[in-house]
Scaffold this motif. Sequence first.
Motif, PDB file in Angstrom:
ATOM      1  N   HIS A  50      -3.155  20.268  57.850  1.00  0.00           N
ATOM      2  CA  HIS A  50      -4.108  19.213  57.507  1.00  0.00           C
ATOM      3  C   HIS A  50      -3.414  17.863  57.330  1.00  0.00           C
ATOM      4  N   ARG A  51      -2.210  17.897  56.776  1.00  0.00           N
ATOM      5  CA  ARG A  51      -1.447  16.642  56.617  1.00  0.00           C
ATOM      6  C   ARG A  51      -1.173  15.956  57.965  1.00  0.00           C
ATOM      7  N   ALA A  52      -1.112  16.754  59.026  1.00  0.00           N
ATOM      8  CA  ALA A  52      -0.904  16.153  60.349  1.00  0.00           C
ATOM      9  C   ALA A  52      -2.130  15.316  60.745  1.00  0.00           C
ATOM     10  N   LEU A  53      -3.286  15.675  60.197  1.00  0.00           N
ATOM     11  CA  LEU A  53      -4.502  14.904  60.460  1.00  0.00           C
ATOM     12  C   LEU A  53      -4.698  13.804  59.427  1.00  0.00           C
ATOM     13  N   HIS A  54      -4.314  14.085  58.186  1.00  0.00           N
ATOM     14  CA  HIS A  54      -4.541  13.142  57.080  1.00  0.00           C
ATOM     15  C   HIS A  54      -3.271  13.066  56.234  1.00  0.00           C
ATOM     16  N   PRO A  55      -2.512  11.967  56.381  1.00  0.00           N
ATOM     17  CA  PRO A  55      -1.209  11.885  55.703  1.00  0.00           C
ATOM     18  C   PRO A  55      -1.307  12.058  54.184  1.00  0.00           C
ATOM     19  N   PHE A  56      -2.492  11.755  53.599  1.00  0.00           N
ATOM     20  CA  PHE A  56      -2.617  11.852  52.148  1.00  0.00           C
ATOM     21  C   PHE A  56      -3.299  13.158  51.707  1.00  0.00           C
ATOM     22  N   GLY A  57      -3.520  14.058  52.662  1.00  0.00           N
ATOM     23  CA  GLY A  57      -4.042  15.377  52.312  1.00  0.00           C
ATOM     24  C   GLY A  57      -5.428  15.341  51.693  1.00  0.00           C
ATOM     25  N   GLN A  58      -6.276  14.494  52.233  1.00  0.00           N
ATOM     26  CA  GLN A  58      -7.634  14.363  51.687  1.00  0.00           C
ATOM     27  C   GLN A  58      -8.678  14.693  52.751  1.00  0.00           C
ATOM     28  N   ILE A  59      -9.929  14.657  52.358  1.00  0.00           N
ATOM     29  CA  ILE A  59     -11.044  14.708  53.312  1.00  0.00           C
ATOM     30  C   ILE A  59     -11.749  13.369  53.245  1.00  0.00           C
ATOM     31  N   PRO A  60     -12.473  12.936  54.271  1.00  0.00           N
ATOM     32  CA  PRO A  60     -12.698  13.619  55.533  1.00  0.00           C
ATOM     33  C   PRO A  60     -11.657  13.224  56.567  1.00  0.00           C
ATOM     34  N   THR A  61     -11.546  14.071  57.597  1.00  0.00           N
ATOM     35  CA  THR A  61     -10.905  13.674  58.843  1.00  0.00           C
ATOM     36  C   THR A  61     -11.968  13.755  59.920  1.00  0.00           C
ATOM     37  N   TYR A  62     -11.656  13.155  61.064  1.00  0.00           N
ATOM     38  CA  TYR A  62     -12.624  13.077  62.161  1.00  0.00           C
ATOM     39  C   TYR A  62     -11.866  13.335  63.441  1.00  0.00           C
ATOM     40  N   GLU A  63     -12.249  14.373  64.148  1.00  0.00           N
ATOM     41  CA  GLU A  63     -11.575  14.698  65.416  1.00  0.00           C
ATOM     42  C   GLU A  63     -12.579  14.632  66.556  1.00  0.00           C
ATOM     43  N   GLU A  64     -12.169  13.935  67.605  1.00  0.00           N
ATOM     44  CA  GLU A  64     -13.065  13.732  68.757  1.00  0.00           C
ATOM     45  C   GLU A  64     -12.163  13.637  69.973  1.00  0.00           C
ATOM     46  N   GLY A  65     -12.059  14.721  70.693  1.00  0.00           N
ATOM     47  CA  GLY A  65     -11.139  14.746  71.836  1.00  0.00           C
ATOM     48  C   GLY A  65      -9.720  14.483  71.382  1.00  0.00           C
ATOM     49  N   ASP A  66      -9.095  13.461  71.964  1.00  0.00           N
ATOM     50  CA  ASP A  66      -7.707  13.123  71.628  1.00  0.00           C
ATOM     51  C   ASP A  66      -7.578  12.317  70.347  1.00  0.00           C
ATOM     52  N   LEU A  67      -8.679  11.862  69.814  1.00  0.00           N
ATOM     53  CA  LEU A  67      -8.628  10.969  68.655  1.00  0.00           C
ATOM     54  C   LEU A  67      -8.704  11.759  67.344  1.00  0.00           C
ATOM     55  N   ALA A  68      -7.760  11.481  66.438  1.00  0.00           N
ATOM     56  CA  ALA A  68      -7.837  12.040  65.080  1.00  0.00           C
ATOM     57  C   ALA A  68      -7.806  10.863  64.115  1.00  0.00           C
ATOM     58  N   LEU A  69      -8.845  10.751  63.303  1.00  0.00           N
ATOM     59  CA  LEU A  69      -8.953   9.627  62.363  1.00  0.00           C
ATOM     60  C   LEU A  69      -9.047  10.127  60.936  1.00  0.00           C
ATOM     61  N   PHE A  70      -8.652   9.259  59.992  1.00  0.00           N
ATOM     62  CA  PHE A  70      -8.853   9.514  58.577  1.00  0.00           C
ATOM     63  C   PHE A  70      -9.344   8.216  57.967  1.00  0.00           C
ATOM     64  N   GLU A  71      -9.683   8.242  56.692  1.00  0.00           N
ATOM     65  CA  GLU A  71     -10.273   7.099  55.955  1.00  0.00           C
ATOM     66  C   GLU A  71     -11.749   6.939  56.319  1.00  0.00           C
ATOM     67  N   SER A  72     -12.608   7.233  55.345  1.00  0.00           N
ATOM     68  CA  SER A  72     -14.051   7.193  55.609  1.00  0.00           C
ATOM     69  C   SER A  72     -14.498   5.831  56.148  1.00  0.00           C
ATOM     70  N   GLY A  73     -13.959   4.735  55.611  1.00  0.00           N
ATOM     71  CA  GLY A  73     -14.370   3.411  56.083  1.00  0.00           C
ATOM     72  C   GLY A  73     -14.041   3.214  57.553  1.00  0.00           C
ATOM     73  N   ALA A  74     -12.863   3.665  57.951  1.00  0.00           N
ATOM     74  CA  ALA A  74     -12.434   3.520  59.346  1.00  0.00           C
ATOM     75  C   ALA A  74     -13.268   4.409  60.265  1.00  0.00           C
ATOM     76  N   ILE A  75     -13.635   5.595  59.782  1.00  0.00           N
ATOM     77  CA  ILE A  75     -14.446   6.497  60.616  1.00  0.00           C
ATOM     78  C   ILE A  75     -15.845   5.901  60.809  1.00  0.00           C
ATOM     79  N   VAL A  76     -16.408   5.358  59.737  1.00  0.00           N
ATOM     80  CA  VAL A  76     -17.730   4.725  59.842  1.00  0.00           C
ATOM     81  C   VAL A  76     -17.653   3.540  60.805  1.00  0.00           C
ATOM     82  N   LEU A  77     -16.595   2.747  60.721  1.00  0.00           N
ATOM     83  CA  LEU A  77     -16.458   1.605  61.628  1.00  0.00           C
ATOM     84  C   LEU A  77     -16.317   2.072  63.079  1.00  0.00           C
ATOM     85  N   HIS A  78     -15.543   3.133  63.286  1.00  0.00           N
ATOM     86  CA  HIS A  78     -15.406   3.694  64.634  1.00  0.00           C
ATOM     87  C   HIS A  78     -16.772   4.107  65.189  1.00  0.00           C
TER      88      HIS A  78
END
Lengths: 216, 216
Positions: A50-78
């Motif tokens: 999970h740390r490979a997806l989220h450096p701070f070991g939190q939720i949520p993460t967002y995976e979509e094909g090749d893209l892996a995102l973390f930070e709820s604000g950034a995911i909403v903006l995406h």
Amino acid sequence: MIPTLTAFAQPPDRGRGLARDMPVRWALAEVGQPYRVRLLAFAAMKEPAHRALHPFGQIPTYEEGDLALFESGAIVLHLAERHPGLLPDDFNARARAIAWMFSAQSTMEPPIVERGMAILVEGDKPWHAERLPLLEDRVRARLGELSRHLAERDWLERGFSAGDLLLVTVLRRLNGSGLLEENPNLLAYVARGEARPAFRQAFAAQSAVFKAASAS
Amino acid sequence: MIPTLTAFAQPPDRGRGLARDMPVRWALAEVGQPYRVRLLAFAAMKEPAHRALHPFGQIPTYEEGDLALFESGAIVLHLAERHPGLLPDDFNARARAIAWMFSAQSTMEPPIVERGMAILVEGDKPWHAERLPLLEDRVRARLGELSRHLAERDWLERGFSAGDLLLVTVLRRLNGSGLLEENPNLLAYVARGEARPAFRQAFAAQSAVFKAASAS
């Protein structure tokens, strides 16, 4: 392509929509994007996978094909950049809506979370009774400023945006504190957000996780 | 069109680049955009004229033609969208860099600011000596996670981005605390940011305001 979120398998907020998967679920519902959820136990959040997806070991993460995102604000903006409905088309109005997204997360949220943390983590400390009013005054100052800006408007700017989505999510952390009630227009603003069909759909989805976990 | 920023007329950080105009000045210098600065006394920040630009009565604000923006993170993102050099072109890499911008402001900054506030505002309270180590442990946990992510890399992702710009700005608040020194790769990361010509140019510009104010 169906994206995958992560969320708490055992939601510590007891399904009240206060965990950080809530704004992402809400944004996904606003834009009509189906998604999958992978539920994580607390221990799994700190594992290398999970740390490979989220450096701070939190939720949520967002995976979509090749893209892996973390930070709820950034995911909403995406999501807001990929789909219509969460940001205005006009470039300047769009920049203003994004300013409110940052404001929700870096100006409004910290004193609100600090108050919540003090109650949760320092509630048994000898200083808590003297310190809590100081923290509540900091929250009050921000709420008063926000209330003056909002005035009689329905939303922060011309129409509902990702800025409102994040801000309503943050303000909901004050439910039950009595602080929102000191500014009736903010209380109505939160209720207006909660009345949106996409909010209700997202709320039901995250609440179902808690109900299933507590039934098992 | 030359944009106008607002900044403190009497910088409370004594010109150490810790006020929130610093990341905006740095971003402007990275993209080679000249700008004007309007300095504000503390009292003027709470006046209606400034509140019309910044609902929370803070600095910086950013005015560019019809656009008025607030929130340093949003202003940096706006600059990064308008000019090359602060975000990668690839859509997924760009989303990752934006995730780090949110991470700097909503995951890393709150515990760092809370520690600073405790020292500043609660330093004379009877609980301060017992509480400060709790706050420092929260900061330590985040720094350790960040250090593991960064590992041997120069920057968070493939190359310098607005995510690094905001994160270095936040980490600089720990200068003098001894906490950065516990993770040598973070200390080197901050030094790498500070060595960029655009950082130096922005640092000198904000530092000159303090020097002029203290000489008058």
